[in-house]
Scaffold this motif. Structure first.
Motif, PDB file in Angstrom:
ATOM      1  N   ASP A 612      40.010  38.746   3.561  1.00 38.77           N
ATOM      2  CA  ASP A 612      41.146  38.211   4.308  1.00 38.77           C
ATOM      3  C   ASP A 612      40.657  37.868   5.713  1.00 38.77           C
ATOM      4  O   ASP A 612      40.867  38.610   6.671  1.00 38.77           O
ATOM      5  N   VAL A 613      39.976  36.748   5.842  1.00 36.26           N
ATOM      6  CA  VAL A 613      39.326  36.364   7.096  1.00 36.26           C
ATOM      7  C   VAL A 613      40.291  35.519   7.924  1.00 36.26           C
ATOM      8  O   VAL A 613      40.700  34.431   7.513  1.00 36.26           O
ATOM      9  N   ARG A 614      40.641  36.011   9.099  1.00 43.43           N
ATOM     10  CA  ARG A 614      41.623  35.339   9.954  1.00 43.43           C
ATOM     11  C   ARG A 614      40.972  34.379  10.953  1.00 43.43           C
ATOM     12  O   ARG A 614      41.551  33.365  11.312  1.00 43.43           O
ATOM     13  N   THR A 615      39.761  34.743  11.436  1.00 42.54           N
ATOM     14  CA  THR A 615      39.158  33.948  12.499  1.00 42.54           C
ATOM     15  C   THR A 615      37.640  34.048  12.403  1.00 42.54           C
ATOM     16  O   THR A 615      37.100  35.058  11.947  1.00 42.54           O
ATOM     17  N   LEU A 616      36.939  32.980  12.838  1.00 41.16           N
ATOM     18  CA  LEU A 616      35.486  32.912  12.803  1.00 41.16           C
ATOM     19  C   LEU A 616      34.953  32.573  14.189  1.00 41.16           C
ATOM     20  O   LEU A 616      35.603  31.865  14.955  1.00 41.16           O
ATOM     21  N   LEU A 617      33.743  33.084  14.487  1.00 42.02           N
ATOM     22  CA  LEU A 617      33.116  32.769  15.770  1.00 42.02           C
ATOM     23  C   LEU A 617      31.601  32.910  15.636  1.00 42.02           C
ATOM     24  O   LEU A 617      31.111  33.981  15.291  1.00 42.02           O
ATOM     25  N   PRO A 618      30.836  31.848  15.903  1.00 39.03           N
ATOM     26  CA  PRO A 618      29.378  31.992  15.951  1.00 39.03           C
ATOM     27  C   PRO A 618      28.950  32.592  17.286  1.00 39.03           C
ATOM     28  O   PRO A 618      29.570  32.330  18.327  1.00 39.03           O
ATOM     29  N   ALA A 619      27.893  33.397  17.266  1.00 34.97           N
ATOM     30  CA  ALA A 619      27.366  33.951  18.508  1.00 34.97           C
ATOM     31  C   ALA A 619      26.795  32.821  19.364  1.00 34.97           C
ATOM     32  O   ALA A 619      26.312  31.811  18.842  1.00 34.97           O
ATOM     33  N   PRO A 620      26.837  32.965  20.686  1.00 29.70           N
ATOM     34  CA  PRO A 620      26.331  31.892  21.560  1.00 29.70           C
ATOM     35  C   PRO A 620      24.878  31.534  21.289  1.00 29.70           C
ATOM     36  O   PRO A 620      24.487  30.373  21.451  1.00 29.70           O
ATOM     37  N   ASP A 621      24.056  32.507  20.876  1.00 27.57           N
ATOM     38  CA  ASP A 621      22.651  32.219  20.619  1.00 27.57           C
ATOM     39  C   ASP A 621      22.398  31.787  19.178  1.00 27.57           C
ATOM     40  O   ASP A 621      21.250  31.562  18.783  1.00 27.57           O
ATOM     41  N   GLY A 622      23.451  31.654  18.375  1.00 31.44           N
ATOM     42  CA  GLY A 622      23.311  31.181  17.014  1.00 31.44           C
ATOM     43  C   GLY A 622      22.780  32.192  16.029  1.00 31.44           C
ATOM     44  O   GLY A 622      22.507  31.836  14.870  1.00 31.44           O
ATOM     45  N   ARG A 623      22.641  33.445  16.424  1.00 33.22           N
ATOM     46  CA  ARG A 623      22.031  34.430  15.527  1.00 33.22           C
ATOM     47  C   ARG A 623      23.021  35.037  14.551  1.00 33.22           C
ATOM     48  O   ARG A 623      22.634  35.525  13.501  1.00 33.22           O
ATOM     49  N   TRP A 624      24.307  35.043  14.903  1.00 32.00           N
ATOM     50  CA  TRP A 624      25.301  35.741  14.082  1.00 32.00           C
ATOM     51  C   TRP A 624      26.533  34.879  13.880  1.00 32.00           C
ATOM     52  O   TRP A 624      26.881  34.070  14.747  1.00 32.00           O
ATOM     53  N   LEU A 625      27.180  35.093  12.753  1.00 27.87           N
ATOM     54  CA  LEU A 625      28.515  34.571  12.529  1.00 27.87           C
ATOM     55  C   LEU A 625      29.444  35.767  12.431  1.00 27.87           C
ATOM     56  O   LEU A 625      29.235  36.664  11.605  1.00 27.87           O
ATOM     57  N   PHE A 626      30.474  35.797  13.273  1.00 36.57           N
ATOM     58  CA  PHE A 626      31.436  36.893  13.271  1.00 36.57           C
ATOM     59  C   PHE A 626      32.708  36.456  12.543  1.00 36.57           C
ATOM     60  O   PHE A 626      33.152  35.315  12.673  1.00 36.57           O
ATOM     61  N   ALA A 627      33.271  37.380  11.798  1.00 37.41           N
ATOM     62  CA  ALA A 627      34.516  37.137  11.076  1.00 37.41           C
ATOM     63  C   ALA A 627      35.520  38.216  11.447  1.00 37.41           C
ATOM     64  O   ALA A 627      35.260  39.408  11.240  1.00 37.41           O
ATOM     65  N   GLY A 628      36.636  37.799  11.997  1.00 43.42           N
ATOM     66  CA  GLY A 628      37.732  38.729  12.255  1.00 43.42           C
ATOM     67  C   GLY A 628      38.663  38.734  11.053  1.00 43.42           C
ATOM     68  O   GLY A 628      39.202  37.689  10.672  1.00 43.42           O
ATOM     69  N   THR A 629      38.840  39.874  10.432  1.00 43.28           N
ATOM     70  CA  THR A 629      39.596  39.974   9.186  1.00 43.28           C
ATOM     71  C   THR A 629      40.857  40.802   9.379  1.00 43.28           C
ATOM     72  O   THR A 629      41.165  41.246  10.482  1.00 43.28           O
ATOM     73  N   GLY A 630      41.549  41.023   8.269  1.00 45.37           N
ATOM     74  CA  GLY A 630      42.700  41.911   8.325  1.00 45.37           C
ATOM     75  C   GLY A 630      42.324  43.358   8.455  1.00 45.37           C
ATOM     76  O   GLY A 630      43.187  44.225   8.585  1.00 45.37           O
ATOM     77  N   ALA A 631      41.005  43.653   8.440  1.00 40.93           N
ATOM     78  CA  ALA A 631      40.537  45.037   8.523  1.00 40.93           C
ATOM     79  C   ALA A 631      39.228  45.117   9.305  1.00 40.93           C
ATOM     80  O   ALA A 631      38.250  45.686   8.846  1.00 40.93           O
ATOM     81  N   GLY A 632      39.186  44.521  10.496  1.00 42.13           N
ATOM     82  CA  GLY A 632      38.037  44.685  11.362  1.00 42.13           C
ATOM     83  C   GLY A 632      37.197  43.436  11.526  1.00 42.13           C
ATOM     84  O   GLY A 632      37.517  42.360  11.018  1.00 42.13           O
ATOM     85  N   VAL A 633      36.083  43.592  12.261  1.00 43.12           N
ATOM     86  CA  VAL A 633      35.155  42.512  12.564  1.00 43.12           C
ATOM     87  C   VAL A 633      33.874  42.717  11.757  1.00 43.12           C
ATOM     88  O   VAL A 633      33.289  43.802  11.765  1.00 43.12           O
ATOM     89  N   TYR A 634      33.438  41.662  11.080  1.00 46.69           N
ATOM     90  CA  TYR A 634      32.183  41.670  10.333  1.00 46.69           C
ATOM     91  C   TYR A 634      31.214  40.694  10.989  1.00 46.69           C
ATOM     92  O   TYR A 634      31.631  39.740  11.648  1.00 46.69           O
ATOM     93  N   ARG A 635      29.920  40.917  10.764  1.00 46.44           N
ATOM     94  CA  ARG A 635      28.930  39.959  11.236  1.00 46.44           C
ATOM     95  C   ARG A 635      27.947  39.641  10.109  1.00 46.44           C
ATOM     96  O   ARG A 635      27.639  40.471   9.255  1.00 46.44           O
ATOM     97  N   LEU A 636      27.429  38.393  10.150  1.00 49.67           N
ATOM     98  CA  LEU A 636      26.456  37.909   9.180  1.00 49.67           C
ATOM     99  C   LEU A 636      25.311  37.271   9.952  1.00 49.67           C
ATOM    100  O   LEU A 636      25.542  36.439  10.831  1.00 49.67           O
ATOM    101  N   PRO A 637      24.052  37.625   9.643  1.00 50.16           N
ATOM    102  CA  PRO A 637      22.940  36.966  10.325  1.00 50.16           C
ATOM    103  C   PRO A 637      22.818  35.517   9.877  1.00 50.16           C
ATOM    104  O   PRO A 637      22.891  35.207   8.692  1.00 50.16           O
ATOM    105  N   LEU A 638      22.622  34.624  10.841  1.00 50.59           N
ATOM    106  CA  LEU A 638      22.436  33.203  10.544  1.00 50.59           C
ATOM    107  C   LEU A 638      20.972  32.794  10.618  1.00 50.59           C
ATOM    108  O   LEU A 638      20.605  31.718  10.160  1.00 50.59           O
ATOM    109  N   ARG A 639      20.150  33.629  11.220  1.00 51.46           N
ATOM    110  CA  ARG A 639      18.705  33.332  11.268  1.00 51.46           C
ATOM    111  C   ARG A 639      17.938  34.625  11.550  1.00 51.46           C
ATOM    112  O   ARG A 639      18.522  35.648  11.825  1.00 51.46           O
TER     113      ARG A 639
END
Length: 639
Positions: A612-639
């Motif tokens: 249940d992903v409500r909002t997305l935000l890439p890190a300024p340096d492009g290393r991470w993609l953050f996902a704000g969900t109905g149950a917290g913040v997740y991160r995914l490495p992009l490089r």
């Protein structure tokens, strides 16, 4: 739910953070839940595992577990039905019960886990929702209650039956030795000899007409309270009850009542509302002599705000664990508190401010530098604890907008006679906030004009309008544009176009929201402008993602997505486009990626545990993609 909700291999072990991955394998890495520890819930301790605590968050969608007194938390897959209460077996700490409700069918379900909340299965059902569960000291007897009455098992949850004579509409249970107490709101009943030869429930005399939603019992003391009403107390095992009174005001409500690990009586009171509608004065009171004398703990409300449950780790009986709307806390003196969990909160928006990530939630804004680090440091799930919990009432932050590395704006629900929100500013990267202007409505959209940092736009969805400011937000002017029925998103491009995403469709303004023209119909959730090409705009909404490359002259529907509610869209620096699926009322489908600007999408090979992903935000340096969900913040490495 009749099968395990998720294989144990999908369990997210938060205690083992991963480092950044090589670019080729980035999207194959697991998402990491990074916090913030800002959600309360229902507590379940077990003497069999004295350092263990299970928490069923108030969202009721999953169960969290700590095995180290709250230093780290693990969460499993979704429960399926919505959970309303939790209890653990005292003799087998891996056995957990959840009282739940299937929101689709209206059926109550007793969920049981035998593997420490990794997976659950349904072991009993009820015609109505279930809201309370208790387990005897041996683990042999289990009682679950709800709308249709009380279910009971006498063989460790293997077989179930309706408790003879059980009243309906039971809101809570409490077990004291062999006596089972239950409340139906205005009444309290007791089942004598409940663990051997249960007698028929016997109604007890309760003064006045309280509405009781919670009960606690121990050593002959029975205490109950409701929602902003008066509590009731018995010190003779329920033979007589009296209205709960103390040194607090005669008109104050007993918002919470409970018994501590040593049997002391604890009460939180709330005074009458203030003239502006804000809640009245609160107090936390402790009695060690069954309500005859009381000690005030004035620091407790500042730290926790509102109490909902209390308990203690079996190996730390002098350390009280308190659940509140904005977290799980521990304390030894009710003066200084440590926040220990849990990372389950609805995230409305994300932003970066210098080296920190900000998350807008229903209980304020949280700030942390940990999610941007390569290796997550100890305590990475706890964001910005200052010893004082955020306020529970009128503290929902709907949107964030960064102006510079240190300056951030936000919109927060306010106290007014009618719905209103306040635009606030932080000059220290989201650490502290100052109010700028308060206007009617409620807001989940905020944007700063990329041409002029002093020009700010805020959208309102309860009083449909777009507010504009040309002085950095100190004053706001309302523009009630015809056709708007609830603004959910705003986006401004360097050409001077303001895109307005409304529940009725997409609108475009070229005069700073003074006027706007409708582009197309549909329930729009988010608008994103490509930072490399302002004519490239992506619109996400209910059942669609639409893309234009000619500044809005034509839109094409993206393919590869399927039917779902799409909540956000964001571009990374290399032009990759991500969209998310999430809604407050339906299960989300996670995150999708497009490498051709939005013509075609594909689901990422790995997904956040909460899709249940409500909002997305890439890190300024492009290393991470953050996902704000109905149950917290997740991160995914992009490089």
């Amino acid at each position: 739910m009749t099968a395990a909700t998720l294989a144990a291999g999908l369990t997210l072990a938060l205690a083992v953070p991963a480092a950044a991955a090589p670019a080729a394998a980035a999207h194959l890495q697991p998402w990491q839940l990074v916090g913030p520890n800002s959600a309360g819930g229902h507590l379940a301790f077990t003497p069999d595992r004295p350092a263990r605590l299970y928490v069923l968050p108030d969202t009721g969608r999953s169960v969290y577990r700590t095995d180290d007194h709250g230093d780290t938390w693990m969460t499993q897959g979704a429960l399926g039905p919505t959970g309303y209460a939790i209890a653990a077996d005292p003799r087998d700490g891996d056995v957990v019960y959840v009282a739940a409700l299937d929101q689709v069918t209206g059926t109550g379900e007793v969920l049981r886990s035998d593997d420490a909340a990794r997976t659950f299965r349904t072991v009993a059902t009820s015609p109505g929702g279930l809201s309370s569960v208790v387990v005897s000291g041996t683990g042999e007897d289990v009682f679950v209650a709800g709308e249709a009455g009380v279910l009971t098992s006498t063989d460790h949850g293997r077989h179930w039956a309706k408790l003879p004579g059980s009243p309906t509409g039971v809101t809570d249970l409490a077990l004291d030795g062999d006596e089972l107490y239950l409340t139906t709101g205005a009444e309290i009943h007791v089942v004598d000899d409940a663990l051997a030869r249960p007698e028929l429930p016997r109604k007890l005399g309760v003064p006045g007409t309280p509405y009781l939603t919670s009960l606690s019992a121990g050593d002959g003391v029975v205490v109950g309270s409701g929602v902003l009403g008066s509590g009731v107390l018995s010190t003779d095992a329920g033979r007589t009850f009296r209205t709960l009174t103390g040194p607090w005001g005669a008109d104050d409500a007993a918002a919470f009542t409970g018994l501590t690990a040593d049997g002391s009586l604890e009460v939180q009171t709330i005074g009458s509302a203030q003239p502006d509608g804000s809640p009245g004065t609160r107090g936390v009171w402790l009695s060690r002599d069954r309500g005859r004398t009381w000690t005030d703990h004035p620091a407790a409300t500042g730290a926790v705000d509102l109490y909902s449950e209390i308990g203690a780790f079996p190996d730390r009986p002098q350390e009280e664990v308190v659940s509140g709307p904005a977290g799980i806390f521990s304390t030894r003196d009710s003066a200084s508190f440590k926040r220990i969990g849990v990372p389950d909160t609805e995230v409305n928006a994300l932003a970066t401010a210098g080296p920190a990530l900000l998350a807008a939630t229903g209980s304020g804004t949280y700030r942390s530098t940990a999610p941007l680090a390569t290796h997550l440091p100890r305590g990475y799930q706890d964001w910005g604890w200052t010893g004082k919990a955020p306020g529970t009432f009128a503290n929902s932050v709907g949107a964030l907008a960064d102006v510079s590395a240190k300056t951030v704006l936000r919109v927060r629900q306010g106290y007014c006679e009618v719905d209103c929100f306040t635009l606030e500013r932080s000059g220290d990267g989201g650490t502290t906030w100052s109010p700028l202007a308060t206007v009617p409505g409620n807001s989940r959209s905020l944007v700063v004009d990329p041409r002029h940092s002093g020009t700010v736009y805020a959208g309102s969805y309860l009083t449909p309008a777009v507010y504009t400011s040309h002085d950095g937000g100190r004053t706001l002017t309302q523009h009630a544009i015809p056709g708007l029925d609830g603004v959910r998103s705003l986006a401004a491009d360097p050409r001077g176009t303001l895109w307005i995403g409304d529940v009725t469709g997409l609108y475009r303004s070229t005069d700073g929201a003074t006027t706007a023209s409708k582009v197309f119909d549909g329930e729009v959730a988010h608008v994103a402008v490509d930072p490399r090409d302002p004519r490239h705009v992506v619109v996400a909404g209910s059942g669609f993602v639409k893309v234009t490359r000619d500044g809005g002259a034509t839109f094409r529907t993206a393919t590869g997505l399927g039917s779902a509610d799409y909540s956000d869209a964001t571009f990374t620096h290399d032009g990759t486009l991500y969209v998310s699926s999430g809604t407050k009322y339906e299960p989300g489908r996670g995150v999708f990626r497009s490498t051709d600007g939005g013509t075609r999408f594909a689901a990422l090979p790995t997904q956040p545990l909460d899709r249940d992903v409500r909002t997305l935000l890439p890190a300024p340096d492009g290393r991470w993609l953050f996902a704000g969900t109905g149950a917290g913040v997740y991160r995914l490495p992009l490089r």
